[in-house]
Design a protein around this motif. Structure first.
Motif, PDB file in Angstrom:
ATOM      1  N   GLY A 161      32.776 -80.781  41.153  1.00 21.92           N
ATOM      2  CA  GLY A 161      34.518 -80.575  40.464  1.00 21.92           C
ATOM      3  C   GLY A 161      35.406 -81.067  40.812  1.00 21.92           C
ATOM      4  O   GLY A 161      35.026 -80.686  42.450  1.00 21.92           O
ATOM      5  N   ASN A 162      36.341 -81.487  41.417  1.00 21.98           N
ATOM      6  CA  ASN A 162      37.802 -82.087  42.047  1.00 21.98           C
ATOM      7  C   ASN A 162      39.159 -81.290  41.298  1.00 21.98           C
ATOM      8  O   ASN A 162      39.221 -81.318  40.026  1.00 21.98           O
ATOM      9  CB  ASN A 162      38.126 -82.815  41.723  1.00 21.98           C
ATOM     10  CG  ASN A 162      37.308 -84.046  42.709  1.00 21.98           C
ATOM     11  OD1 ASN A 162      35.976 -83.419  42.948  1.00 21.98           O
ATOM     12  ND2 ASN A 162      37.049 -85.850  42.249  1.00 21.98           N
ATOM     13  N   LYS A 189      44.651 -79.301  37.436  1.00 25.65           N
ATOM     14  CA  LYS A 189      43.800 -79.899  36.400  1.00 25.65           C
ATOM     15  C   LYS A 189      42.181 -79.291  36.794  1.00 25.65           C
ATOM     16  O   LYS A 189      42.177 -79.812  38.756  1.00 25.65           O
ATOM     17  CB  LYS A 189      44.624 -80.598  36.788  1.00 25.65           C
ATOM     18  CG  LYS A 189      43.579 -82.193  35.974  1.00 25.65           C
ATOM     19  CD  LYS A 189      43.952 -83.218  36.237  1.00 25.65           C
ATOM     20  CE  LYS A 189      43.667 -85.136  36.054  1.00 25.65           C
ATOM     21  NZ  LYS A 189      44.466 -85.780  36.345  1.00 25.65           N
ATOM     22  N   VAL A 190      41.277 -79.203  36.307  1.00 22.79           N
ATOM     23  CA  VAL A 190      40.300 -79.642  36.755  1.00 22.79           C
ATOM     24  C   VAL A 190      39.339 -80.803  36.146  1.00 22.79           C
ATOM     25  O   VAL A 190      39.582 -80.755  35.380  1.00 22.79           O
ATOM     26  CB  VAL A 190      39.147 -78.288  36.383  1.00 22.79           C
ATOM     27  CG1 VAL A 190      38.096 -77.585  36.829  1.00 22.79           C
ATOM     28  CG2 VAL A 190      40.066 -77.558  37.301  1.00 22.79           C
ATOM     29  N   GLU A 191      38.942 -81.343  36.675  1.00 24.03           N
ATOM     30  CA  GLU A 191      37.609 -82.144  37.016  1.00 24.03           C
ATOM     31  C   GLU A 191      36.738 -82.337  37.191  1.00 24.03           C
ATOM     32  O   GLU A 191      35.646 -81.647  38.153  1.00 24.03           O
ATOM     33  CB  GLU A 191      38.636 -83.836  37.233  1.00 24.03           C
ATOM     34  CG  GLU A 191      39.594 -84.390  36.943  1.00 24.03           C
ATOM     35  CD  GLU A 191      40.163 -85.477  37.748  1.00 24.03           C
ATOM     36  OE1 GLU A 191      40.523 -86.314  36.915  1.00 24.03           O
ATOM     37  OE2 GLU A 191      40.499 -85.322  39.185  1.00 24.03           O
ATOM     38  N   HIS A 192      35.312 -82.362  35.890  1.00 20.16           N
ATOM     39  CA  HIS A 192      34.288 -81.781  35.608  1.00 20.16           C
ATOM     40  C   HIS A 192      33.308 -83.497  35.101  1.00 20.16           C
ATOM     41  O   HIS A 192      33.487 -83.416  33.786  1.00 20.16           O
ATOM     42  CB  HIS A 192      33.515 -80.528  36.368  1.00 20.16           C
ATOM     43  CG  HIS A 192      32.503 -80.737  35.406  1.00 20.16           C
ATOM     44  ND1 HIS A 192      31.212 -80.094  36.740  1.00 20.16           N
ATOM     45  CD2 HIS A 192      31.447 -80.248  34.283  1.00 20.16           C
ATOM     46  CE1 HIS A 192      29.609 -80.408  35.975  1.00 20.16           C
ATOM     47  NE2 HIS A 192      30.178 -80.119  34.523  1.00 20.16           N
ATOM     48  N   ASN A 193      32.934 -83.885  36.195  1.00 18.25           N
ATOM     49  CA  ASN A 193      31.783 -84.667  35.439  1.00 18.25           C
ATOM     50  C   ASN A 193      33.432 -85.861  34.229  1.00 18.25           C
ATOM     51  O   ASN A 193      34.079 -86.716  34.780  1.00 18.25           O
ATOM     52  CB  ASN A 193      31.226 -84.735  34.298  1.00 18.25           C
ATOM     53  CG  ASN A 193      29.494 -83.997  35.631  1.00 18.25           C
ATOM     54  OD1 ASN A 193      29.144 -84.688  36.320  1.00 18.25           O
ATOM     55  ND2 ASN A 193      28.707 -83.347  34.716  1.00 18.25           N
ATOM     56  N   THR A 194      32.498 -85.733  32.957  1.00 19.67           N
ATOM     57  CA  THR A 194      33.827 -85.886  31.879  1.00 19.67           C
ATOM     58  C   THR A 194      34.822 -85.309  31.431  1.00 19.67           C
ATOM     59  O   THR A 194      35.267 -85.644  30.214  1.00 19.67           O
ATOM     60  CB  THR A 194      33.012 -87.330  31.018  1.00 19.67           C
ATOM     61  OG1 THR A 194      31.941 -86.211  29.833  1.00 19.67           O
ATOM     62  CG2 THR A 194      31.864 -87.986  31.517  1.00 19.67           C
ATOM     63  N   THR A 195      34.646 -84.211  32.009  1.00 19.71           N
ATOM     64  CA  THR A 195      35.230 -83.789  31.669  1.00 19.71           C
ATOM     65  C   THR A 195      36.975 -82.751  32.607  1.00 19.71           C
ATOM     66  O   THR A 195      36.761 -82.941  33.182  1.00 19.71           O
ATOM     67  CB  THR A 195      34.605 -81.936  30.694  1.00 19.71           C
ATOM     68  OG1 THR A 195      33.316 -81.994  30.289  1.00 19.71           O
ATOM     69  CG2 THR A 195      35.766 -81.174  30.195  1.00 19.71           C
ATOM     70  N   THR A 196      37.764 -82.927  31.692  1.00 18.46           N
ATOM     71  CA  THR A 196      39.386 -82.271  32.684  1.00 18.46           C
ATOM     72  C   THR A 196      39.578 -81.516  31.340  1.00 18.46           C
ATOM     73  O   THR A 196      39.890 -81.625  30.183  1.00 18.46           O
ATOM     74  CB  THR A 196      40.280 -83.666  32.513  1.00 18.46           C
ATOM     75  OG1 THR A 196      39.429 -84.542  32.984  1.00 18.46           O
ATOM     76  CG2 THR A 196      41.600 -83.325  33.164  1.00 18.46           C
ATOM     77  N   ASN A 211      25.932 -75.626  32.088  1.00 20.04           N
ATOM     78  CA  ASN A 211      27.020 -75.362  30.504  1.00 20.04           C
ATOM     79  C   ASN A 211      27.736 -75.141  30.842  1.00 20.04           C
ATOM     80  O   ASN A 211      28.563 -74.318  31.927  1.00 20.04           O
ATOM     81  CB  ASN A 211      26.217 -74.442  30.130  1.00 20.04           C
ATOM     82  CG  ASN A 211      24.933 -75.108  29.525  1.00 20.04           C
ATOM     83  OD1 ASN A 211      24.362 -76.295  28.945  1.00 20.04           O
ATOM     84  ND2 ASN A 211      23.396 -74.068  29.864  1.00 20.04           N
ATOM     85  N   ILE A 212      28.806 -75.523  29.843  1.00 21.31           N
ATOM     86  CA  ILE A 212      30.433 -74.936  30.076  1.00 21.31           C
ATOM     87  C   ILE A 212      30.020 -73.384  29.533  1.00 21.31           C
ATOM     88  O   ILE A 212      29.837 -73.248  28.109  1.00 21.31           O
ATOM     89  CB  ILE A 212      31.369 -75.707  29.077  1.00 21.31           C
ATOM     90  CG1 ILE A 212      31.692 -76.835  29.987  1.00 21.31           C
ATOM     91  CG2 ILE A 212      32.819 -74.853  29.257  1.00 21.31           C
ATOM     92  CD1 ILE A 212      32.424 -78.529  29.927  1.00 21.31           C
ATOM     93  N   VAL A 213      30.848 -72.514  30.165  1.00 22.11           N
ATOM     94  CA  VAL A 213      30.937 -71.154  29.645  1.00 22.11           C
ATOM     95  C   VAL A 213      32.373 -70.834  29.148  1.00 22.11           C
ATOM     96  O   VAL A 213      33.822 -71.000  29.457  1.00 22.11           O
ATOM     97  CB  VAL A 213      30.809 -70.218  30.574  1.00 22.11           C
ATOM     98  CG1 VAL A 213      30.980 -69.052  30.229  1.00 22.11           C
ATOM     99  CG2 VAL A 213      29.073 -70.329  30.897  1.00 22.11           C
TER     100      VAL A 213
END
Length: 299
Positions: A161-162, A189-196, A211-213
């Motif tokens: 992610g960015n 600001k964190v971008e991971h796949n479709t999650t921001t 998995n998001i924890v």
């Protein structure tokens, strides 16, 4: 069409179908095409072929009054040199600055805008110094702590992610099966796949085994590893062992141990035996050392 005009349009990639056939008829067509295929990746977007040919023609006009037999080979060499020079220009202006830390090694880095980076063990960081004023972009593999000077957008790229900021302090950890960003000052600001996610001080974004924890707020003002300590809260034991190996340049052998079991605790980076006790005693494990290989067993 004159030979030099064909070369000019070839350099600009603007030959029409009729001109292309004429260009193919040139005696050195194959040689020019081979050079173009091997060097076209180096051609910068702002190369002004009109200007370069104009300079060439001006030089020729000052030296000759009529067309001579040597004009063809001269133009051939000039075209080749033009491609080579543009390739050299592109190479020198896009060359990345790279930093690599080895096992049990950390490094402090001062970026061109006076932003500061602490690079943890077994990590790599790369950025383009020439384009830094226009694009504050970095590539990270591993773990690093950033103190970003205020300015234009600052982006850390990882394969997971960015992370984007304007001016703040944050830590990025990008390891096997683990991607974690923690904000210590400002916002991130964190971008991971479709999650921001927008992180505020004390907040973290953690991806563990895909998995998001959710993590509780942290109260410390910087990551523990900056002060030569690795800390974990409900983290799989496999991650603890992996970090231990990076900090002490050792390898672990485990038998009948569930490395998926979670661990909460910490170990220091300056004393191997004390650190081993810190990660084994809470789980009722024993260890033995053979050079840089450590075997873990249940008591």
């Amino acid at each position: 069409m004159k030979r030099e005009d064909l070369i000019l349009k070839w350099l600009d990639n603007s030959l029409n179908s009729q001109e292309l056939e004429a260009f193919k008829a040139l005696e050195d067509y194959d040689e020019l095409i081979r050079l173009n295929k091997s060097l076209q990746q180096f051609k910068p977007e702002n190369f002004d072929s009109d200007y370069e040919l104009e300079r060439l023609n001006a030089t020729l006009k000052n030296k000759i009054k009529k067309k001579n037999n040597w004009l063809k080979p001269f133009l051939r060499v000039a075209a080749i040199l033009a491609i080579c020079l543009t390739g050299y220009y592109y190479y020198t202006t896009t060359l990345d600055t790279n930093f690599n830390t080895q096992l049990a090694e950390k490094e402090s880095i001062l970026l061109p805008d006076n932003s500061q980076v602490q690079l943890n063990a077994k990590s790599t960081l790369a950025f383009n110094k020439s384009s830094w004023k226009d694009s504050r972009d970095l590539d990270l593999n591993g773990e690093a702590y950033f103190k970003v000077a205020k300015g234009s957008k600052f982006t850390v790229h990882t394969n997971a992610g960015n992370i984007s900021v304007l001016g703040t302090e944050f830590n990025v950890k990008n390891r096997t099966n683990l991607f974690e960003v923690t904000c210590y000052e400002g916002s991130v600001k964190v971008e991971h796949n479709t999650t921001t996610r927008i992180l505020k001080p004390g907040e973290s974004f953690l991806i563990l085994n895909g998995n998001i924890v959710e993590k509780p707020i942290v109260n410390n003002t910087s990551p523990f590893w900056i002060n030569n300590e690795s800390a974990f809260k409900s983290m799989p034991y496999s991650q603890v062992i992996a970090e231990f190996e990076r900090q002490y340049n050792v390898t672990f052998s485990v038998k009948d141990i569930d490395t998926n079991k979670v661990f909460t605790g910490s170990f220091a980076h300056n004393n191997l035996d004390i650190a081993l006790q810190a990660i084994t005693l809470p789980l009722n494990l024993t260890y033995s050392k053979n050079n840089n290989k450590i075997s873990l067993k249940r008591e």
